[in-house]
Design an enzyme around this catalytic site. Structure first.
Site, PDB file in Angstrom:
ATOM      1  CG  ASP A 150      -2.244   0.735   0.952  1.00 57.18           C
ATOM      2  OD1 ASP A 150      -2.330   1.459  -0.062  1.00 57.18           O
ATOM      3  OD2 ASP A 150      -3.175   0.597   1.761  1.00 57.18           O
ATOM      4  CG  ASP A 151      -0.961   4.986  -0.833  1.00 58.64           C
ATOM      5  OD1 ASP A 151      -1.556   4.201  -0.061  1.00 58.64           O
ATOM      6  OD2 ASP A 151      -1.509   6.015  -1.284  1.00 58.64           O
ATOM      7  CG  ASP A 174      -3.562   8.295   8.240  1.00 59.32           C
ATOM      8  OD1 ASP A 174      -3.427   8.486   9.460  1.00 59.32           O
ATOM      9  OD2 ASP A 174      -3.935   9.200   7.490  1.00 59.32           O
TER      10      ASP A 174
HETATM   11  O1  LIG Z   1      -4.387   3.547   7.736  1.00 63.38           O
HETATM   12  P1  LIG Z   1      -5.658   4.130   7.189  1.00 63.38           P
HETATM   13  O2  LIG Z   1      -6.196   5.241   8.035  1.00 63.38           O
HETATM   14  O3  LIG Z   1      -6.694   3.071   6.906  1.00 63.38           O
HETATM   15  O4  LIG Z   1      -5.307   4.868   5.834  1.00 63.38           O
HETATM   16  C1  LIG Z   1      -4.529   4.273   4.833  1.00 63.38           C
HETATM   17  C2  LIG Z   1      -5.361   4.008   3.611  1.00 63.38           C
HETATM   18  O5  LIG Z   1      -5.887   5.270   3.142  1.00 63.38           O
HETATM   19  C3  LIG Z   1      -5.579   5.417   1.764  1.00 63.38           C
HETATM   20  O6  LIG Z   1      -6.595   4.877   0.966  1.00 63.38           O
HETATM   21  P2  LIG Z   1      -7.972   5.653   0.754  1.00 63.38           P
HETATM   22  O7  LIG Z   1      -8.961   5.239   1.800  1.00 63.38           O
HETATM   23  O8  LIG Z   1      -7.714   7.130   0.641  1.00 63.38           O
HETATM   24  O9  LIG Z   1      -8.511   5.052  -0.615  1.00 63.38           O
HETATM   25  P3  LIG Z   1      -7.869   5.090  -2.064  1.00 63.38           P
HETATM   26  O10 LIG Z   1      -6.493   4.456  -1.933  1.00 63.38           O
HETATM   27  O11 LIG Z   1      -8.796   4.284  -2.891  1.00 63.38           O
HETATM   28  O12 LIG Z   1      -7.820   6.531  -2.484  1.00 63.38           O
HETATM   29  C4  LIG Z   1      -4.308   4.609   1.571  1.00 63.38           C
HETATM   30  O13 LIG Z   1      -4.133   4.208   0.233  1.00 63.38           O
HETATM   31  C5  LIG Z   1      -4.483   3.441   2.508  1.00 63.38           C
HETATM   32  O14 LIG Z   1      -5.106   2.336   1.899  1.00 63.38           O
END
Ligand SMILES: O=P(O)(O)OC[C@H]1O[C@H](OP(=O)(O)OP(=O)(O)O)[C@H](O)[C@@H]1O
Length: 163
Positions: A96-97, A100
């Protein structure tokens, strides 16, 4: 991300070049690991880093776990699992990128507990959930990924003073 923009005090803009560099740095770190059967990218943020890492580690087998977190970001709803993965993830690299709050990580960890979970960026709350990451960013920082942003004109400082 699982929390609203109002929780963030700083922004951290990341260019395509930096994203490429940081993803390659993650690939370097993973090079010491036993070869992986394939990569599982967590959509959508994991897709671009997964492509870069797949190229560097010469991995051609790429799968996804697809999660939509609409209505979930402000804890108003549940993450919607659009596509799961068959198996416990043993021998697979999960990408994953960003981690958070760690909520996404918790869900995917339960699904593929034996996968090696790596992210390019990690915030303190989610950091314990990942096996490998490259750059730590403070919890109150909003990371601006290149696919979410574009260059635009900004008023010169002097002009801003005259407002
Ligand atoms: O640790 P967390 O608080 O769960 O956040 C991390 C997640 O948030 C982002 O995805 P996002 O929900 O923005 O969706 P997307 O990648 O489809 O834009 C990111 O790519 C992770 O998957």
């Amino acid at each position: 991300m699982a929390t609203s923009a109002s929780n963030y005090k700083k922004t951290y803009p990341i260019s395509w070049e930096q994203l490429h560099r940081d993803s390659k740095a993650l690939a370097w770190r993973l090079l010491g690991h036993d070869p992986f059967k394939g990569i599982i990218a967590i959509t959508r943020g994991g897709l671009v880093p997964a492509a870069i890492i797949a190229r560097e580690l010469d991995i051609h087998l790429v799968d996804t776990i697809c999660i939509s977190s609409y209505n979930w970001k402000d804890k108003k709803g549940n993450a919607e699992m659009l596509k799961t993965f068959e198996g416990d993830g043993e021998g697979w690299l999960l990408i994953d990128d960003l981690v958070d709050t760690g909520r996404t990580a918790q869900i995917v960890r339960e699904m593929v507990p034996k996968a090696h979970f790596a992210t390019v960026y990690a915030k303190p709350a989610g950091r314990p959930a990942v096996d490998t990451y490259i750059t730590e960013v403070s919890q109150d920082t909003w990371i601006l990924f290149p696919w979410d942003t574009e260059s635009q004109f900004v008023t010169p400082l002097v002009g801003q003073d005259k407002k």
